[in-house]
Every structure is written in structure tokens, then in C-alpha cells.
Design a protein around this motif. Structure first.
Motif, PDB file in Angstrom:
ATOM      1  N   THR A 303       0.832  -1.203   0.000  1.00 41.75           N
ATOM      2  CA  THR A 303       0.000   0.000   0.000  1.00 41.75           C
ATOM      3  C   THR A 303       0.869   1.256   0.000  1.00 41.75           C
ATOM      4  OG1 THR A 303      -1.775  -1.145   1.142  1.00 41.75           O
ATOM      5  CG2 THR A 303      -1.742   1.237   1.346  1.00 41.75           C
ATOM      6  N   THR A 327      -2.870  11.924   4.649  1.00 44.79           N
ATOM      7  CA  THR A 327      -2.089  10.947   5.421  1.00 44.79           C
ATOM      8  C   THR A 327      -1.778  11.502   6.801  1.00 44.79           C
ATOM      9  OG1 THR A 327      -0.038   9.669   5.464  1.00 44.79           O
ATOM     10  CG2 THR A 327       0.113  11.846   4.475  1.00 44.79           C
ATOM     11  N   HIS A 328      -1.553  10.567   7.718  1.00 40.17           N
ATOM     12  CA  HIS A 328      -1.040  10.967   9.034  1.00 40.17           C
ATOM     13  C   HIS A 328       0.322  10.347   9.251  1.00 40.17           C
ATOM     14  CE1 HIS A 328      -5.550  10.656   9.488  1.00 40.17           C
ATOM     15  NE2 HIS A 328      -5.275  11.950   9.412  1.00 40.17           N
ATOM     16  N   PHE A 400       0.725   3.739  11.223  1.00 42.10           N
ATOM     17  CA  PHE A 400       1.839   4.612  11.591  1.00 42.10           C
ATOM     18  C   PHE A 400       1.579   5.264  12.949  1.00 42.10           C
ATOM     19  CE2 PHE A 400       4.032   8.667  11.732  1.00 42.10           C
ATOM     20  CZ  PHE A 400       5.322   8.305  11.387  1.00 42.10           C
TER      21      PHE A 400
HETATM   22  P1  FAD Z   1      -0.497   4.509   7.601  1.00 40.17           P
HETATM   23  O1  FAD Z   1      -0.417   3.973   8.977  1.00 40.17           O
HETATM   24  O2  FAD Z   1       0.754   4.757   6.885  1.00 40.17           O
HETATM   25  O3  FAD Z   1      -1.356   3.532   6.702  1.00 40.17           O
HETATM   26  C1  FAD Z   1      -2.441   2.782   7.183  1.00 40.17           C
HETATM   27  C2  FAD Z   1      -3.159   2.206   6.007  1.00 40.17           C
HETATM   28  O4  FAD Z   1      -2.417   1.123   5.407  1.00 40.17           O
HETATM   29  C3  FAD Z   1      -4.463   1.548   6.436  1.00 40.17           C
HETATM   30  O5  FAD Z   1      -5.481   2.431   6.472  1.00 40.17           O
HETATM   31  C4  FAD Z   1      -4.652   0.487   5.378  1.00 40.17           C
HETATM   32  O6  FAD Z   1      -5.345   1.021   4.301  1.00 40.17           O
HETATM   33  C5  FAD Z   1      -3.277   0.147   4.904  1.00 40.17           C
HETATM   34  N1  FAD Z   1      -2.852  -1.167   5.422  1.00 40.17           N
HETATM   35  C6  FAD Z   1      -2.744  -1.597   6.704  1.00 40.17           C
HETATM   36  N2  FAD Z   1      -2.320  -2.878   6.765  1.00 40.17           N
HETATM   37  C7  FAD Z   1      -2.162  -3.283   5.487  1.00 40.17           C
HETATM   38  C8  FAD Z   1      -1.752  -4.517   4.893  1.00 40.17           C
HETATM   39  N3  FAD Z   1      -1.395  -5.593   5.617  1.00 40.17           N
HETATM   40  N4  FAD Z   1      -1.725  -4.592   3.545  1.00 40.17           N
HETATM   41  C9  FAD Z   1      -2.064  -3.538   2.801  1.00 40.17           C
HETATM   42  N5  FAD Z   1      -2.456  -2.339   3.300  1.00 40.17           N
HETATM   43  C10 FAD Z   1      -2.505  -2.218   4.625  1.00 40.17           C
HETATM   44  N6  FAD Z   1     -10.128   6.322   3.150  1.00 40.17           N
HETATM   45  C11 FAD Z   1     -11.066   5.852   2.310  1.00 40.17           C
HETATM   46  O7  FAD Z   1     -11.149   4.630   2.111  1.00 40.17           O
HETATM   47  N7  FAD Z   1     -11.919   6.685   1.659  1.00 40.17           N
HETATM   48  C12 FAD Z   1     -11.877   8.031   1.837  1.00 40.17           C
HETATM   49  O8  FAD Z   1     -12.644   8.735   1.207  1.00 40.17           O
HETATM   50  C13 FAD Z   1     -10.920   8.547   2.746  1.00 40.17           C
HETATM   51  N8  FAD Z   1     -10.822   9.872   2.980  1.00 40.17           N
HETATM   52  C14 FAD Z   1      -9.825  10.352   3.793  1.00 40.17           C
HETATM   53  C15 FAD Z   1      -9.671  11.726   3.980  1.00 40.17           C
HETATM   54  C16 FAD Z   1      -8.621  12.208   4.734  1.00 40.17           C
HETATM   55  C17 FAD Z   1      -8.430  13.660   4.870  1.00 40.17           C
HETATM   56  C18 FAD Z   1      -7.722  11.307   5.346  1.00 40.17           C
HETATM   57  C19 FAD Z   1      -6.580  11.785   6.152  1.00 40.17           C
HETATM   58  C20 FAD Z   1      -7.860   9.954   5.171  1.00 40.17           C
HETATM   59  C21 FAD Z   1      -8.912   9.470   4.404  1.00 40.17           C
HETATM   60  N9  FAD Z   1      -9.063   8.114   4.200  1.00 40.17           N
HETATM   61  C22 FAD Z   1     -10.044   7.646   3.376  1.00 40.17           C
HETATM   62  C23 FAD Z   1      -7.982   7.174   4.591  1.00 40.17           C
HETATM   63  C24 FAD Z   1      -8.080   6.372   5.819  1.00 40.17           C
HETATM   64  O9  FAD Z   1      -9.172   6.506   6.509  1.00 40.17           O
HETATM   65  C25 FAD Z   1      -6.820   6.360   6.649  1.00 40.17           C
HETATM   66  O10 FAD Z   1      -6.777   7.557   7.356  1.00 40.17           O
HETATM   67  C26 FAD Z   1      -5.544   6.165   5.920  1.00 40.17           C
HETATM   68  O11 FAD Z   1      -5.568   5.001   5.170  1.00 40.17           O
HETATM   69  C27 FAD Z   1      -4.391   6.111   6.889  1.00 40.17           C
HETATM   70  O12 FAD Z   1      -3.230   6.237   6.153  1.00 40.17           O
HETATM   71  P2  FAD Z   1      -1.908   6.894   6.767  1.00 40.17           P
HETATM   72  O13 FAD Z   1      -1.008   7.223   5.649  1.00 40.17           O
HETATM   73  O14 FAD Z   1      -2.284   8.005   7.644  1.00 40.17           O
HETATM   74  O15 FAD Z   1      -1.412   5.787   7.740  1.00 40.17           O
END
Ligand code: FAD
Length: 968
Positions: A303, A327-328, A400
Motif C-alpha cells: 500500500t 495521510t497521518h 503509523f
Molecule cells: P499509515 O499507517 O501509513 O497507513 C495505514 C493504512 O495502510 C491503512 O489504512 C490500510 O489502508 C493500509 N494497510 C494496513 N495494513 C495493510 C496490509 N497488511 N496490507 C495492505 N495495506 C494495509 N479512506 C477511504 O477509504 N476513503 C476516503 O474517502 C478517505 N478519505 C480520507 C480523507 C482524509 C483527509 C484522510 C486523512 C484519510 C482518508 N481516508 C479515506 C484514509 C483512511 O481513513 C486512513 O486515514 C488512511 O488510510 C491512513 O493512512 P496513513 O497514511 O495516515 O497511515
């Protein structure tokens, strides 16, 4: 689970139930504490709440907070009412952490200090996916009000649209059936109101972003997005944006498609790149559908890498895309900054209540890109689903933010380049997550199709049509591998009685006798082949069923009137039966099992076929139950006379031909189609028939039992799976939207013609009106029609006789003034078919129904919350014991019901149909059947005899094994 308690506490109307919930959670199993970071958030909030309720809490070592222990202690000291108040307040506090305001006005006020610090906003009106039109309309109205309120708060219309506030919308909340299979009506019904909403936003210079939801909805979402951009009032508008989920394997192609769309629509498209919020449910769904692989990556590194690739592609198209990186994750943020270099034409986004410190740091004195806060707005009832997602995300091991809060997580891992780390791992997929086809040990799962993927669904529909248009379908007695054509009659489609599906003839007495003669002679040889050889043949048959899936599905749809998804699950179930019984045959029917005993003697036990079995199948599962019975009998070493239902001989013949093609000898497996009473009379009277497996009505099972008992000779085995008067109990802690969805499927899927279908719904009085509002509203969305069309939810009734019985029952109930709802049947295209619309009736007690009503008729009974025992008694008193559904968030209630209700299959917080082979062995008790359960570990044994083998190994003159024994 923690949130479950909180959720239910906020939903349930009465304090007494709330207290039961608390007792249940405290006395019951330990709290699941895997919420990690969220847990401490929650405990924090709870503690605050307790302080606010005036309680002093003694928690000394906060690093070792154990929520379980805290609650137990508090419960003992303070009692449930205090805990109740505290938990509710805690959730409210938590809600405040993640939700900007209860109303848009409140949210706008709360947003002000952030705006002053330079943050931008996108407001999201919280809500569940709508199941009724009324709810969807109300949700849309809330958005329109929000647009007006935001416009009033930002009166100046000037400024770059990309810096202005906006709204984020979920399409599932705006239409009650936002599914690809409903594409045509969704496009017609959703685009006009959505266009109006966007046009209002455009007039106020506010942006609209379409949130990304489940992978299955992606195609429809993109279709809507494309169409919106072409609507007159929105042409060239750069405020219409969309979210793309990097965890989807399609993410990069979607990004490329959006770049191309922007070119075609001559505008810049704002694209919010997220990782995705539904990862766990995508994995579950992929397994449920038996997909060849998941639509999402299974490694977090996948991802993260996909996110970087999509980000590069977005940044490389500044004329087409305004990238919005949501992202966070500090690493992701830093990577975006480094990719962008001096380019500032993008923005970051964070969720309200998350990533504050990261973005405060980022914004602090840097000439960074702008940051937008995604701000949910809604009351406490609406926030729960959102809150649960956030808490799970916070608590996920791979997240994260969770790792950041965990002192033990190695920093170098967190800041390592995902591309480098992914390149270093040998398996790019997560070895701990088996592919959907490999989730069952020792056998391949049946493969499914993603019907919401237009490429897949158009291919299978075309293949089904071609298979039906090819050689005309026929069914004749197949005796000793030879088809004997008797007096042919047309087989007509129940969806259109003018359409001939094929031609069939019935077995005459001579055929049945010949089949018995040949089967008796061949059975011993088949039995001697052993379980492994037979398993190989059944597995070949399973492969052939999958290869010829289009033909089988086409016949199921046209001959039995079942919908395409139903037909697909039938083929899958048949394949699962074949592979599962093959596995069982290998394990239990190959050789003998050694038994313990005295020294100087060897003892073993072998399972062998009983002899010749009659397999008598119903029309409602013309392939899966038919195949399951035959495969079970064959696997155990029996020869088989298969008698399909009179209504569905074509499918049966197709299955038998495939079994023969796979290697089941024609002498072992015979097809004897025809009238049940006539064929049965010949078979049952013959003492060489040593077993009968039957699925059908309770009355016919009783008749078979009597015929078998009346004859002389060996007493045959009878396995009967019969009907059910199935109930679902819904208490006040249940989620109304989920209840409505599950009731629709349980009561009306397959036109209610499943033995497992829901017939009597028990609703707790306190919530009955609210639940019924959703249920009756959801009924309006059901579409009756040609089952070959993907949009059809409900196909025809099997024949006129069945429809007549349903009509008579409905008429009686209606006359008694019990009708709650009846769907209209006005479509002239249905006039030539045997259709019967869904009905719902209110009844006082279950006793008003004396027997199973086999069709789309739901009966609703209200019950007082403290009379659950009486409900259980009523269900038991009906005498049937097949399926039961329960919707409750209280484990204690589930246990209470599990102990008390005498049914074969109980389903909690889901629908009650569609048992999965091996995972949910299926079958009832009392009036619902003899057992053993189909697709379960005890099934084959009932088709077998047991033979033990004892040898006195000392007979030769001495006990060699004892004499050669070493001393330790
Ligand atoms: P990180 O910790 O870097 O990534 C976590 C993400 O990695 C998880 O959410 C998951 O998707 C993925 N993940 C975890 N484990 C695995 C694995 N084993 N294999 C593959 N992938 C994995 N999400 C939606 O679906 N639809 C939306 O419309 C939407 N809108 C959003 C709007 C905003 C402003 C934000 C900030 C987020 C939004 N999200 C949406 C995204 C979601 O809800 C999470 O906040 C985002 O995925 C977290 O990513 P990160 O980069 O902050 O965290």
C-alpha cells in the motif's frame, strides 16, 4: 469489544438494557485490548467522564491501565448506572475528539481558530449507508443545508477554489442501492440531485469531493464521477474532486484514468490520495466471494509503495490534477514534500482529531503546501460507525500512528523507505493472508466471480446466453451411462412461461428397475476402489463444474428462475460439496483406522459404502443440493439412483453428465427423473435399496419414512433435510440499517424459496417502530424481474401451485387485517411469469403460523424486552428447528438463545441464509430433519457401514511384537 459496548449504549433506549450490557461485558470475556493507541484514548476519555460524573478514580500507574480491571473495580464500587453514564460520556468525549460539531453551525464555529491558523476544511456529514429512499433524501438535504451554511460563513466567493472550503460526500448514503448491479437506476436517480448539490456548491465557490468506499463500488463511483463532470451546470468546474485508495491494486490505473478524464473534460481534477479505510473488510469480502485474489494489497508495504507511485503520477500531471495527499504518516508526508520539490500546487489533508502534532510541526514556519482538515459533522448517533473506523485504524498494528505511540516500535523501521523494504522481501504478498482459494485446509475453495466488475459480469452473462443458445438442453433417464429417451415434454421458464428452456422425459418403471439391477452389481467395485480413488474423480468433477459454470448457471437461471448471483453461489456450493466430500473420503474411507486393544491382537475399523442409495433433491437448489447428495453418497462408496425435482430435470442431467465425464462409472450413477411418488414407490419397495437421502418438505419426508418402514428386508438409512419455520430475533441493541439489510436477504432472496429463509421476525417493542420503518422502506427497493438481469433481486416462484399457496395465505392474512406492506406487481413484462411480490404481515404470536410458508412472505411479531424466554419457547413450540437469526450486541443474549433454542443453524448479526460448506455445516432437527448436517464432518458417516477387523496375531504360536519389545 469496547466500541461495541459504547455503540450499543448509545443506541439502546432503556437504562435496564444498558445495564445488562455493562454486566455482560464486565462479567463476560476479557476486554479485547488490541485497540492499542485507541484504548488509551478511550480510557483517558472514560476517566475524564468518571471525574465529570463526580467520581474519584484511583488509578495510580497509568502506564499499566487495564480497562478490564478498571471497569470491574468501578462496577463493584459504583454500580452499573455510573458506568453507564461514564461510558456514554466517554464516547461523547471521544466523539468530540474526532467530530468537529454536532451540527454544521457548531462545526463552523469550532473550525474558526483552525482557519485563523491557515487550515482549510472539508466538511463531511456523518451517516450510515442509506437503506431507504427517505434516509438518502434526508442525507442529501443535510448536505444542501451544509453548503448553504458554509457559503454563509465564507461569504466572499473569491479566492482559488483549491484553497476554499468544501464538502466530502459518500455516495452510499445518497442512494439506498449504490451497487454496480443497479447501475442503470443509480445513474438515473442519483445524478440529477447530485448535480443540483454540486451546482449549489459551485455557485458558492465551494469544492465537493466524492469519498472512496468499498472496492466493489469503484466502477460505479467512477461512472458517476465522469457523468457529473459532463452535466451542463458542472462542465469545466474544477471543484469536483474524488478520493483514490492506494491500497487498491487498481489505484495507479485509476489515477491514469483520472488524468485522461481531466484532459477530456478540460479541467483540473482535485484528487485526494488516501491509503484506504476498509482494508479488513476487503479481505473478508474477497474470501467470501471466492475471488482469485484480493482487490487490495496484503502487505502494508504494498500500500505504501502504491501510494508513492500514485503520488508521483499525480504530481507529474499538474495541468490535469490538483493532488491532495491525505495521510497521518510522517514518512509519507516527507516523501510527498521531497517528490514535489519546489512545486506548491498540491495540499495535504488530515482527519479532524488525527495528525495534529504532525501538521502543526509541518505548518510551523515552513513554506509548506496548505493543509486541509477533513471534518466530520454529526450527532452522537451518527458518529459511531466513523468512530469505530478511526479507533480501529489508530489501533492497527501496521498503522503509523499506533507505531508512533508504541515506544517499542523501532524507529528505523518506521522511517525506512517502503520501496526498498518491499524489494527486499521475497514474497510480495503477505504469507499470513491466504488467497481466497486457499482458506480451507486440504481443499481448494470454489472460485467466485466479482459480478460488480463490468468486465466480469458482461463476460459471464454472454457465456451463459451462448451456452443456452447452443445445443438444446435435454434431460432423459440415464441408466448404466446410456440416455433412454422417453416421452418428451417441454421445460418452461418460470420467469416467462412462453419460453422453452429445453425438453425432458421421465423414467418409466423398467428404467428404475434396470438402474437398481446395474447399481447393485456395480456398487461393490466402486466401494473397493477406496476413498482416494473416488476423491480424485469427485475433484475432477468439481473442476469440470467450474469449467462449465456458464452452462450450469444459465440453466439454473432459466429452469429454476434463480437470479444470477444465486446461480453462481449454487455452482460454488456444488463445487465445494464435491471437493469437501472428496477430502473426507480420502481421510476416512481409505483403508482402516487402527484401534487400541490387548497385545497379540490387531483391531481396525473401516468405513464402507452401504450399497445403493436414492438421492432425492428439491427444485430450490437444483444443482447444489442435488450434487451434494450424490457426491456424499458416491464418496462413501455407494451406487446412486438420483431423482431430481420434477421442475428441474435439465440441470440435474447436466450435472450427471459432468460426473460421468469426470469418471464416475455409468453403472454406479443413474438418473431417474420423474414424478416423486411414482419413482419413489418403485425404489422404496425394493429391499436392495439401502439408503435414501432426501431434501424437501416435512410431509414428503414422513411419507418416505412410512414407505421404507412398510417394506421387509434390511432397514435402510434415511437422511432427511426438511423445512423450517425460521425466526430472527432483533433486540434493542441491534443496528437498524444492518437489520434491514439482513432481513431483506434472509426473507426475500431467492423469492423466499430457501428452506433457511426467514419467516418470522421478532422485534423488541422498544425499537420495533424504528426498525420496521427501515425494513419496510428497504422492501421498496427490491426489484422483481427477469432473473437473468443483474439488477433483479427477486425472480419468479417455481410454479403455479406454489404461487397459489402463497396467494391463499396472503389473502387470508390480509383479510384478517395484518398486512404491513405488499410490493406492487405492475410490470407488464412479468405477466407471462409466475411472480409473487414480497409481503410483510404483523402477527401477534408465532402460533398463528402452523406450517412453513415457502415464499417471499415475512411475518413480524413484537415482543417485550423482558420476554425473551417466551420468544424462545414460542420458536421451539413451532416444532421446526432449522435456522435462527439474532441481531444483538449482548453476548449474554446470544448465549441465552444458543442454550435455549433448538435449531440447527444460528447466525448472529448477519443474514441467516447461504451456509458455507465446511464452515457452516447445514441442517436442522425435529420437524426440520434427521441430520447429519450437509457439508459437515459427520455427513459421510451416515452413508456408510462400519466394519471392524480383528486378527489374533499370536495365533501363529507366539506374540512376536511383545517378544521383540526393547526395554527402555
Ligand atoms: P499509515 O499507517 O501509513 O497507513 C495505514 C493504512 O495502510 C491503512 O489504512 C490500510 O489502508 C493500509 N494497510 C494496513 N495494513 C495493510 C496490509 N497488511 N496490507 C495492505 N495495506 C494495509 N479512506 C477511504 O477509504 N476513503 C476516503 O474517502 C478517505 N478519505 C480520507 C480523507 C482524509 C483527509 C484522510 C486523512 C484519510 C482518508 N481516508 C479515506 C484514509 C483512511 O481513513 C486512513 O486515514 C488512511 O488510510 C491512513 O493512512 P496513513 O497514511 O495516515 O497511515
Amino acid at each position: 469489544m469496547l466500541m461495541c459496548l459504547a455503540e450499543a449504549l448509545l443506541r439502546v433506549p432503556d437504562a435496564e438494557t444498558q445495564d445488562r450490557l455493562i454486566r455482560d461485558k464486565i462479567a463476560g470475556r476479557a476486554w479485547e485490548s488490541h485497540l492499542g493507541h485507541s484504548q488509551s484514548l478511550f480510557v483517558n476519555a472514560s476517566t475524564w467522564a468518571l471525574m465529570l460524573t463526580g467520581q474519584v478514580v484511583e488509578i495510580k500507574d497509568t502506564s499499566r491501565w487495564d480497562f478490564d480491571a478498571i471497569l470491574r473495580r468501578l462496577a463493584a464500587r459504583l454500580g452499573e448506572p455510573v458506568i453507564r453514564q461514564a461510558v456514554v460520556r466517554a464516547v461523547k468525549l471521544l466523539g468530540r475528539h474526532f467530530v468537529l460539531g454536532r451540527t454544521i453551525e457548531e462545526a463552523l464555529k469550532e473550525a474558526r481558530p483552525f482557519v485563523e491558523r491557515g487550515y482549510r476544511f472539508s466538511f463531511d456529514m456523518l451517516g450510515e449507508a442509506a437503506v431507504t429512499r427517505g434516509h438518502a433524501a434526508r442525507y442529501l438535504e443535510r448536505y444542501r443545508e451544509a453548503v448553504r451554511a458554509i457559503a454563509a460563513a465564507w461569504p466572499s466567493r473569491t479566492g482559488s477554489l483549491f484553497e476554499r472550503p468544501g464538502i466530502s460526500v459518500k455516495l452510499t448514503a445518497l442512494h439506498p442501492r449504490f451497487d454496480f448491479v443497479k447501475r442503470r437506476e443509480v445513474m438515473v436517480e442519483l445524478i440529477p440531485p447530485l448535480t443540483r448539490l454540486c451546482a449549489e456548491a459551485r455557485a458558492a465557490n465551494l469544492a465537493v469531493t466524492i469519498d472512496a468506499e468499498e472496492a466493489e463500488r469503484l466502477d460505479l463511483m467512477l461512472d458517476i464521477f465522469e457523468a457529473l463532470g459532463e452535466e451542463d451546470p458542472l462542465q469545466g468546474w474544477e471543484g469536483l474532486g474524488i478520493a483514490v485508495q492506494a491500497y487498491q491494486k487498481r489505484a495507479l490505473p485509476v489515477v491514469r484514468w483520472l488524468i485522461d478524464l481531466a484532459r477530456r473534460q478540460q479541467r483540473i481534477i482535485p484528487v485526494r490520495l488516501v491509503k484506504g479505510a476498509y482494508w479488513d473488510s476487503e479481505i473478508k469480502r474477497g474470501q467470501e466471494l471466492g475471488l482469485s485474489d484480493y482487490p487490495v494489497f496484503t502487505r502494508k508495504l504494498g500500500t505504501d509503495t502504491s501510494y508513492l507511485a500514485c503520488a508521483r503520477a499525480l504530481l507529474a500531471a499538474p495541468e490535469q490534477i490538483f493532488p491532495q495527499f491525505a495521510t497521518h504518516n510522517a514518512h509519507t508526508l516527507a516523501a510527498m514534500e521531497s517528490f514535489a520539490g519546489t512545486n506548491r500546487k498540491f495540499e495535504f489533508q488530515r482527519l479532524y482529531g488525527m495528525g495534529e502534532a504532525l501538521y502543526e510541526f509541518y505548518e510551523d514556519g515552513r513554506a509548506g503546501a496548505g493543509t486541509r482538515i477533513y471534518a466530520p459533522v454529526g450527532s452522537h448517533e451518527d458518529l459511531l460507525a466513523y468512530l469505530v473506523r478511526r479507533l480501529l485504524e489508530n489501533g492497527a498494528n501496521t498503522s503509523f500512528v499506533n507505531r508512533l505511540a508504541n515506544d517499542k516500535a523501532p524507529l528505523e523501521d518506521m522511517i525506512a523507505d517502503p520501496v526498498v523494504r518491499l524489494a527486499a522481501v521475497t514474497s510480495k504478498r503477505n504469507p499470513r493472508i491466504a488467497k481466497p482459494q486457499d482458506i480451507f485446509p486440504g481443499r481448494r475453495n470454489s472460485s467466485g466471480l466479482l459480478l460488480s466488475d463490468p468486465a466480469t459480469s458482461s463476460r459471464i452473462l454472454l457465456a451463459m446466453q451462448r451456452a443456452l443458445d447452443g445445443a438444446p438442453a435435454t434431460s432423459h433417464p440415464i441408466i448404466g451411462g446410456v440416455e433412454r429417451i422417453r416421452l418428451e415434454k417441454p421445460v418452461l421458464d418460470p420467469a416467462n412461461r412462453r419460453r422453452e428452456v429445453g425438453r425432458a422425459s421421465e423414467a418409466v418403471e423398467e428404467d428404475v428397475r434396470a438402474a437398481l439391477d446395474i447399481a447393485v452389481a456395480a456398487q461393490l467395485g466402486w466401494d473397493r476402489q477406496g476413498g482416494s480413488a473416488r476423491a480424485g474423480i469427485l475433484e475432477r468433477a468439481a473442476d469440470l463444474f467450474e469449467e462449465r459454470r456458464a452452462l450450469l448457471m444459465g440453466l439454473i437461471v432459466r429452469e429454476a428462475g434463480r437470479t444470477v448471483p444465486n446461480a453462481l453461489s449454487e455452482v460454488r456450493e456444488a463445487v465445494d460439496f464435491l471437493r469437501y466430500y472428496a477430502k473426507e473420503a480420502r481421510t476416512h474411507f481409505q483403508g482402516a483406522a487402527l484401534l487400541p486393544g490387548i497385545t497379540g491382537e490387531s483391531n481396525s475399523l473401516a468405513l464402507r459404502g452401504r450399497g445403493v442409495f436414492a438421492c432425492i433433491a428439491p427444485w430450490n437448489f437444483p444443482l447444489s443440493i442435488f450434487t451434494g447428495q450424490v457426491a456424499g453418497a458416491l464418496a462413501a462408496g455407494n451406487a446412486v439412483l438420483a431423482k431430481p425435482a420434477e421442475q428441474t430435470p435439465l440441470i440435474a442431467a447436466a450435472a450427471i453428465r459432468l460426473l460421468h465425464e469426470a469418471g464416475v462409472p455409468g453403472e454406479v450413477l443413474h438418473l431417474v427423473p420423474g414424478d416423486g411418488a411414482r419413482i419413489g414407490k418403485i425404489m422404496f419397495a425394493d429391499p436392495r435399496l439401502l439408503g435414501v437421502v432426501f431434501t424437501g418438505s416435512t410431509e414428503t419426508a414422513a411419507l418416505i419414512n412410512r414407505s421404507l418402514a412398510a417394506r421387509d428386508g434390511p432397514i435402510p438409512a434415511l437422511i432427511a433435510e426438511t423445512g423450517g419455520l425460521n425466526a430472527m430475533i432483533v433486540d434493542s441493541t441491534a443496528l437498524p440499517e444492518q437489520v434491514a439489510k439482513d432481513v431483506m436477504v434472509s426473507a426475500f432472496d431467492s423469492a423466499g424459496q430457501r428452506c433457511s429463509s426467514l419467516r418470522v421476525l421478532f422485534l423488541q417493542e422498544d425499537v420495533a417502530t424504528r426498525m420496521l420503518d427501515q425494513i419496510l422502506g428497504a422492501m421498496d427497493e427490491l426489484k422483481l424481474g427477469d432473473p437473468f438481469a443483474l439488477a433483479t433481486d427477486i425472480g419468479p416462484i417455481i410454479d403455479e401451485e406454489a404461487r397459489g399457496n402463497l396467494a391463499a395465505h396472503a389473502e387470508r392474512m390480509t383479510k384478517e387485517g395484518k398486512l404491513l406492506k405488499k410490493l406492487p406487481l405492475t410490470d407488464p413484462l412479468l405477466a407471462d411469469g409466475v411472480f409473487f411480490p414480497p409481503h410483510a404481515f404483523a402477527i401477534q404470536t408465532m402460533g398463528e403460523l402452523r406450517r412453513e410458508v415457502f415464499g417471499p412472505i415475512l411475518h413480524v411479531v413484537r415482543f417485550e424486552g423482558d420476554r425473551l424466554d417466551a420468544v424462545c419457547d414460542a420458536i421451539n413450540a413451532a416444532g421446526y428447528g432449522l435456522t435462527l437469526g439474532l441481531h444483538s450486541r449482548i453476548d449474554e443474549t446470544a448465549e441465552f438463545i444458543r442454550e435455549r433454542i433448538r435449531v440447527g443453524n444460528i447466525y448472529v448479526n448477519r443474514n441467516q441464509i447461504g451456509a458455507v460448506v465446511e464452515a457452516q455445516p447445514f441442517g436442522g432437527e425435529r420437524l426440520s430433519g434427521t441430520g447429519p448436517k450437509a457439508g459437515g464432518p459427520h455427513y459421510l458417516a451416515r452413508f456408510a457401514v462400519e466394519r471392524s477387523f480383528t486378527v489374533n496375531s499370536a495365533a501363529a504360536g507366539g506374540n512376536a511384537s511383545l517378544l521383540t519389545l526393547d526395554e527402555p
